[in-house]
Every structure is written in C-alpha cells, then in structure tokens.
Design a protein around this motif. Sequence first.
Motif, mmCIF file in Angstrom:
data_model
loop_
_atom_site.group_PDB
_atom_site.id
_atom_site.type_symbol
_atom_site.label_atom_id
_atom_site.label_comp_id
_atom_site.label_asym_id
_atom_site.label_seq_id
_atom_site.Cartn_x
_atom_site.Cartn_y
_atom_site.Cartn_z
ATOM 1 N N SER A 1 0.802 -1.223 0.000
ATOM 2 C CA SER A 1 0.000 0.000 0.000
ATOM 3 C C SER A 1 0.838 1.278 0.000
ATOM 4 O O SER A 1 0.307 2.359 -0.192
ATOM 5 C CB SER A 1 -0.915 0.019 1.235
ATOM 6 O OG SER A 1 -0.141 0.098 2.424
ATOM 7 N N ASP B 1 -3.249 -0.916 -10.373
ATOM 8 C CA ASP B 1 -3.980 0.345 -10.539
ATOM 9 C C ASP B 1 -4.447 0.912 -9.202
ATOM 10 O O ASP B 1 -4.607 2.124 -9.054
ATOM 11 C CB ASP B 1 -5.195 0.135 -11.451
ATOM 12 C CG ASP B 1 -4.798 -0.109 -12.902
ATOM 13 O OD1 ASP B 1 -3.642 0.208 -13.249
ATOM 14 O OD2 ASP B 1 -5.630 -0.628 -13.664
ATOM 15 N N CYS B 2 -4.668 0.024 -8.229
ATOM 16 C CA CYS B 2 -5.186 0.476 -6.935
ATOM 17 C C CYS B 2 -4.083 0.818 -5.931
ATOM 18 O O CYS B 2 -4.388 1.178 -4.790
ATOM 19 C CB CYS B 2 -6.089 -0.600 -6.342
ATOM 20 S SG CYS B 2 -5.286 -2.212 -6.160
ATOM 21 N N SER B 3 -2.831 0.719 -6.332
ATOM 22 C CA SER B 3 -1.747 0.989 -5.378
ATOM 23 C C SER B 3 -0.786 2.024 -5.954
ATOM 24 O O SER B 3 -0.669 2.154 -7.185
ATOM 25 C CB SER B 3 -1.007 -0.317 -5.040
ATOM 26 O OG SER B 3 -0.348 -0.836 -6.166
ATOM 27 N N CYS C 1 -2.167 2.904 -2.219
ATOM 28 C CA CYS C 1 -3.364 3.552 -1.667
ATOM 29 C C CYS C 1 -3.086 4.220 -0.328
ATOM 30 O O CYS C 1 -3.888 5.025 0.142
ATOM 31 C CB CYS C 1 -4.482 2.532 -1.506
ATOM 32 S SG CYS C 1 -4.148 1.268 -0.250
ATOM 33 N N CYS D 1 -6.463 -2.943 3.328
ATOM 34 C CA CYS D 1 -6.865 -2.878 1.924
ATOM 35 C C CYS D 1 -8.334 -2.473 1.808
ATOM 36 O O CYS D 1 -9.221 -3.188 2.300
ATOM 37 C CB CYS D 1 -6.633 -4.234 1.262
ATOM 38 S SG CYS D 1 -7.225 -4.311 -0.448
ATOM 39 N N LEU E 1 -10.200 -2.670 -0.695
ATOM 40 C CA LEU E 1 -10.905 -3.578 -1.601
ATOM 41 C C LEU E 1 -11.022 -4.986 -1.022
ATOM 42 O O LEU E 1 -11.693 -5.844 -1.597
ATOM 43 C CB LEU E 1 -10.198 -3.637 -2.958
ATOM 44 C CG LEU E 1 -10.068 -2.301 -3.689
ATOM 45 C CD1 LEU E 1 -9.293 -2.472 -4.990
ATOM 46 C CD2 LEU E 1 -11.440 -1.702 -3.966
#
Length: 343
Positions: free
Chosen positions: A263, A284-286, A288, A293, A295
């Motif tokens: 993260s 794409d999500c990191s 964050c 998490c 998600l």
Amino acid sequence: MAQSLFKALKLRGACDIDVLAPGWSLPILERMPEVRRGVVMPLGHGEFGLGKRRTLGKSLAGEGYDQAIVLPGSLKSALVPFFAGIPRRTGFRGEMRYGLLNDLRPLDKAALPMTVQRFAALAAPAGTPLPAPFPMPRLIAQADNQPRLREAHALPAGVPAVAFMPGAEYGPAKQWSIPHFAALARSLAEQGFQVWVLGSNKDREAGEAIAAGNPAVRNLAGLTALGDAVDLLAMSAAAVTNDSGLMHVAAALDVPLVAIYGSSSPEHTPPLSQRVSIQTLRLDCSPCFKRVCPLGHTRCLTDIAPKRVLAALGELGLPCSAPASERSAAAVIPLVPSSLPGA
C-alpha cells in the motif's frame, strides 16, 4: 533517514550533533558516528505535554546550542527548541509554527519528493542544492555484541542467515502474507540457509507461524532489543522485509535486501542502498496508503509469489536458485544513490 541530515551537516564543517528522540531509538543513534549523544524525549507519540516540553526545553537552555533542526511538521515538535532559547530554529512550514521557528522554509514536494531529501535539505541555507554525492545512511554495528548474540540465541556461525522482518507498524496493507514468508523460509532451508525472524513482541506470533515445522528458522521477534536487531542484521547474508523501520536499518547496514511494497510507495521512502531489489506490482489500486486494503483482497502483496522473492535474492548475489521463469521478472529497478534528484 535523519542520518543523511547529520552527514550533510558534517560535510559543511565541524559540529557537535545531539539528537532529541524517543528513548527506543537511542540504540540506532549509538550506531551513528555523526551523533555525539541522544537526548530522550519523555513524551509518547501524539502526546502534547506542554509542561513537560517547557521543562525539557529549559533544561537544555544551558547547553549552548547554536541551531535546532526540527524534522516533524507538528506544532508541538517546535516547542522544545523555542523553550530552550536556541537562536536559530530551522524547519519546514507545518502546523502554524510561525515564531516558534525563525528559519522557516517552504517545502517544495516536487523538488524534494523523498523524505530523506527533505531532511538533508535542512542542513544548508534555503535554496542550496543537495550535496553531491548524496550522503547515504550507514550504521556501524557493534562487533563486540555479535558473539554474545550468537551464544545467547544458539545461532550457528557456519550457516549463512537470511533475516526476515514480517512486521509493519502501519498495518496489514504493508505486510506480505505470513504463508508466503513461511514458503520462502522452506525454500531457503532446503538450500542450506538458516532464517532469523526479527521484530518486536507484536511480531512474535507471525514468527512462530513462519517457524512452524521448520528447524532452520529461529524466531527472535520480541527476544532482542533494537540494538541487538541491528547487530544481527549486520551478520545476515541478506534480508527480506516489508516497508518498515527495520527495512531502513538493513539498508543502512548495506545488507542485500529484498523490500516488498504494497500500500506504500518506494518513490517516497525507498531503502537507501545500492544492494536492494524492490518488489512491487504497481497495480492500478496501489499505492493507496491505507492501513487495511479498502478492496479487501490485498492483491498488491499476495500476488507477489515466494518464488519471485527467492529469485530476487539470487539476483542480489545470494547463492540460491529459482526457476528461470521467475528470475526474468523478479526485480524492479530500485532507486539508488546515483538516481536521487539533486545527487
């Protein structure tokens, strides 16, 4: 990372450096040759304690300090130098510190993206380029403590050790999975290595899970002081770690290091060494920057396979093997001293 500041100050001329810091960090300061002494901050993280800060400042008033450099951005961190009457009080703008600091600097985050750069920039007048070459942190292990540690924990001297640091105070979104650590430990044991699990008492349970059924693993988490962990790391052939404080310690000891990022971002607080393989998937999500998490899957960590980390250790020079298919994708090019902006 503050050691780069201390080194930059020494490059500018002879000076004595005392460091006001939490008591737990003093063993690290003792292994920095630039530091004359550590001064214990008697307050915990987040504790304001105005009276204690005033008392501490008054007690330091007679030391004759010429300058105080304040690294945190909080208002409370600027109080002790103010109460001590230190003539020059340097730091970046933060929580309404006008008057408390009289050498107040704007922070250009684009020009100084890394924490270590921001620290080192405070060694010189505002606008001065960072020193080149950039002064990297380098701790000095206490060699006379190492035989004692081997004896106390029955650590065989003839078997190369890989240190694991499975903890991360910030939260589980920075922690590679314990089953992955355990699988990596089994692979290393099969190739003739011992594994030392290092960390605080909070990491004791994780260490037990990694060690379960594997006699090559010694769970030292919670059994050593911080200074001991530094000296054990210095004896290690390599280390595998989450983004944590011990990661920076291993880098400052120049131990071959695989650093696993989930993260958080290696662009902001990378391990400062040339012998590092940074493992990050850049999903794409990191990053964050969340503790847990959002998600619910933590794929940024769980999808980094143990074989990939084993391959990265081999590429750093550890005599271990992994499938060729893993070697080709093992390592992300790390940020090394020559690539630091301003270096």
